[in-house]
Structure formats: C-alpha cells, structure tokens
Design an enzyme around this catalytic site. Sequence first.
Site, PDB file in Angstrom:
ATOM      1  N   LYS A  52       0.845  -1.204   0.000  1.00 28.20           N
ATOM      2  CA  LYS A  52       0.000   0.000   0.000  1.00 28.20           C
ATOM      3  C   LYS A  52       0.883   1.258   0.000  1.00 28.20           C
ATOM      4  O   LYS A  52       0.616   2.219  -0.721  1.00 28.20           O
ATOM      5  CB  LYS A  52      -0.938  -0.006   1.206  1.00 28.20           C
ATOM      6  CG  LYS A  52      -2.087  -0.997   1.053  1.00 28.20           C
ATOM      7  CD  LYS A  52      -2.816  -1.275   2.352  1.00 28.20           C
ATOM      8  CE  LYS A  52      -3.768  -2.463   2.180  1.00 28.20           C
ATOM      9  NZ  LYS A  52      -4.273  -3.005   3.442  1.00 28.20           N
ATOM     10  N   GLN A  96      -4.914  -2.303   9.747  1.00 29.72           N
ATOM     11  CA  GLN A  96      -4.652  -3.559   9.041  1.00 29.72           C
ATOM     12  C   GLN A  96      -5.160  -4.736   9.870  1.00 29.72           C
ATOM     13  O   GLN A  96      -4.913  -4.818  11.076  1.00 29.72           O
ATOM     14  CB  GLN A  96      -3.142  -3.705   8.771  1.00 29.72           C
ATOM     15  CG  GLN A  96      -2.764  -4.914   7.929  1.00 29.72           C
ATOM     16  CD  GLN A  96      -3.349  -4.882   6.522  1.00 29.72           C
ATOM     17  OE1 GLN A  96      -3.459  -3.839   5.899  1.00 29.72           O
ATOM     18  NE2 GLN A  96      -3.732  -6.050   6.022  1.00 29.72           N
ATOM     19  N   ASP A 119     -11.304   1.960   4.167  1.00 35.06           N
ATOM     20  CA  ASP A 119     -11.501   0.518   3.981  1.00 35.06           C
ATOM     21  C   ASP A 119     -12.986   0.172   3.824  1.00 35.06           C
ATOM     22  O   ASP A 119     -13.327  -0.926   3.384  1.00 35.06           O
ATOM     23  CB  ASP A 119     -10.974  -0.242   5.205  1.00 35.06           C
ATOM     24  CG  ASP A 119      -9.714  -1.034   4.916  1.00 35.06           C
ATOM     25  OD1 ASP A 119      -9.479  -1.350   3.736  1.00 35.06           O
ATOM     26  OD2 ASP A 119      -8.986  -1.338   5.874  1.00 35.06           O
TER      27      ASP A 119
HETATM   28  N1  GUN Z   1      -6.457  -7.668   5.811  1.00 39.46           N
HETATM   29  C1  GUN Z   1      -6.726  -8.364   4.679  1.00 39.46           C
HETATM   30  N2  GUN Z   1      -7.368  -7.577   3.785  1.00 39.46           N
HETATM   31  C2  GUN Z   1      -7.509  -6.367   4.373  1.00 39.46           C
HETATM   32  C3  GUN Z   1      -8.090  -5.143   3.941  1.00 39.46           C
HETATM   33  O1  GUN Z   1      -8.629  -4.987   2.844  1.00 39.46           O
HETATM   34  N3  GUN Z   1      -8.027  -4.116   4.832  1.00 39.46           N
HETATM   35  C4  GUN Z   1      -7.473  -4.255   6.063  1.00 39.46           C
HETATM   36  N4  GUN Z   1      -7.487  -3.203   6.876  1.00 39.46           N
HETATM   37  N5  GUN Z   1      -6.926  -5.376   6.479  1.00 39.46           N
HETATM   38  C5  GUN Z   1      -6.939  -6.429   5.636  1.00 39.46           C
END
Ligand code: GUN
Length: 292
Positions: A52, A96, A119
């Site tokens: 990211k 996350q 998200d």
């Molecule tokens: N863990 C796996 N996929 C995601 C996601 O799309 N966002 C977040 N915050 N954690 C994740």
Amino acid sequence: MKLIDGKKIAEEIKSNLAKEMAAIIDAGENPPHLSAILVGNDPASETYVASKEKACKSIGFTSSVYRLPEDITQEKLIEVIDFLNNDDEVNGFIVQLPLPKHIDTDYVLQKINPEKDVDGFHPVNIGRMVLGLPAYLPATPAGIMMLLEKMNIKTEGKHCVVVGRSNIVGTPVSLLMSRKSNPGNSTVTLCHSKTENLEEICKQADILIVAIGIPGFIKENMVKKGAVVIDVGIHRIEDESEKGYHLMGDVDYDRVASKCSYITPVPGGVGPMTIIGLLLNTLKSYRREIYT
Ligand code: GUN
C-alpha cells in the site's frame, strides 16, 4: 478464454492517478494522505502494508504507517485511531487486519471516523452501501466491480454465485452485484460453509466469485462452460522451487481456465485492484465526495 489482467488495469488507473497528482503538486497543493495502523509483525500484514505504501508513493500520495507492538492494549490502539481521526493532514486511514486476539476488532473498527474509513469497514459505511447511498466501498469488492466494468462483462440478469460470506468480500460483493446498477443487476446466490449442493449451485453460475479462503477449492466440475470466474483467494503453497513457494487462488486454475469465458489469474487478477479501491477511496475523501 480471456484473462482478466488486473495488474494491467491497475497500472493504467495508477498511471492516470499519477498524472492527476502531479498536477495537484505542481499547483502547490498537498496531495491526498493515506495512513495505516499496523499492530504486531504478521508477515502477510507487513506485505500488504508495504504494498500500500509503495502504491501511494508511485502515484504521489503521501503515506504514513503507525507501527504498534503486538501486546498494545485496546485503549492505546483506540488513542492512535483518535489521533488519526483528528489529524487534518490525513484524509483516510486503515487498521490492518487481523488484529491480535486480545483486541475486539468489531469494537475497534467502530472507533474510526466513518469519513476517514477508506476501507469501508465501519457500520455506517456498510449501512450506506446497503442503502445505495454514497459510501466508501470495501476495496476488494470495489476492485471486482471495476474489473467487470473495464472488461465490459454483462452482469444484468445473469446468475452470480458468490462463494464465501465474509464481511470484507463475500457479503458486500453479493450486495453490489444485486444492486440496480451496472455492473450489478444480477440474480445473486451467496454460498457458504453450510450450503448444501454447492457443486450444483456453482455450476449454475454465469459469474462465479470465489472468496472462500481454501486453495484450489473450485474444481472443473463446479464451473459451467463459458462462466466468468473471479478468484479472490491468494495462498502461498510451499514447493521445491528456488523461491520455496508459489501462489495459488481459491480456484484450481489449471483445470478450470479453459472452461471459462473470462478468468482472473492469481497473482495479477483481483489483488492489484484491491489497492486501487483503497487509493480511490482516499481520493474521494480528499475531494469530500462521499460526506459532503
Ligand atoms: N487484511 C486483509 N485484507 C484487508 C483489507 O482490505 N483491509 C485491512 N485493513 N486489512 C486487511
């Protein structure tokens, strides 16, 4: 069979975003800023957060990561969330997942200001999505919808079978596919671990979206000839290669691909589009497009 090249589509979108960001920076304005909170040292989470950051950098977004120890208390984590909720420099942030077991994930996610919840995990954003109001859509379902749109795949009136009912993928994508929209307007069946006759139901799918989290789960006998198959899974399978592993999705690609009209590969299908969803949500927050 046509490959849905998520990597290429994602690169095109990123290249357009980079041009847009260059113009913003040239005009002397601050670009959008995306933050991530990373708790502990889960290797998969480290990889996701690193990719990211890399994506942000490549298009000219500002990014920052708040690294917190595995044993942080829930209260301290919420303090960091509050800090970011109130930081005017930050347009959006994510926590996350997964979080360590001593933390109540649902409780913590509700502490994010919905206006910065890029998200799309906060109940307010999920509720707005269900009602068809402007909302931050969760990144993976949004990425899937973009792939269907970019490939001009007809979804209206089609039978879409979704395998897996997670809050992050299966449930939201089933809603988006049934919505009065394009892509959308599908007749949706949402399958899960208690579904009876799963094989027969999958075989009826014109569009099969698989997010079950089991490597190679969808076999040749579960796919109708000419179906569109979207594989959300990504698993490291250990092998004798130099790298020591290869990546595999939830679909037995080698046997299924030749039956499909379209299929997403793993890697390079849905994965790269997930980050695009997050970047676009951050841009929407920057432009105040959702909460006006
Ligand atoms: N863990 C796996 N996929 C995601 C996601 O799309 N966002 C977040 N915050 N954690 C994740």
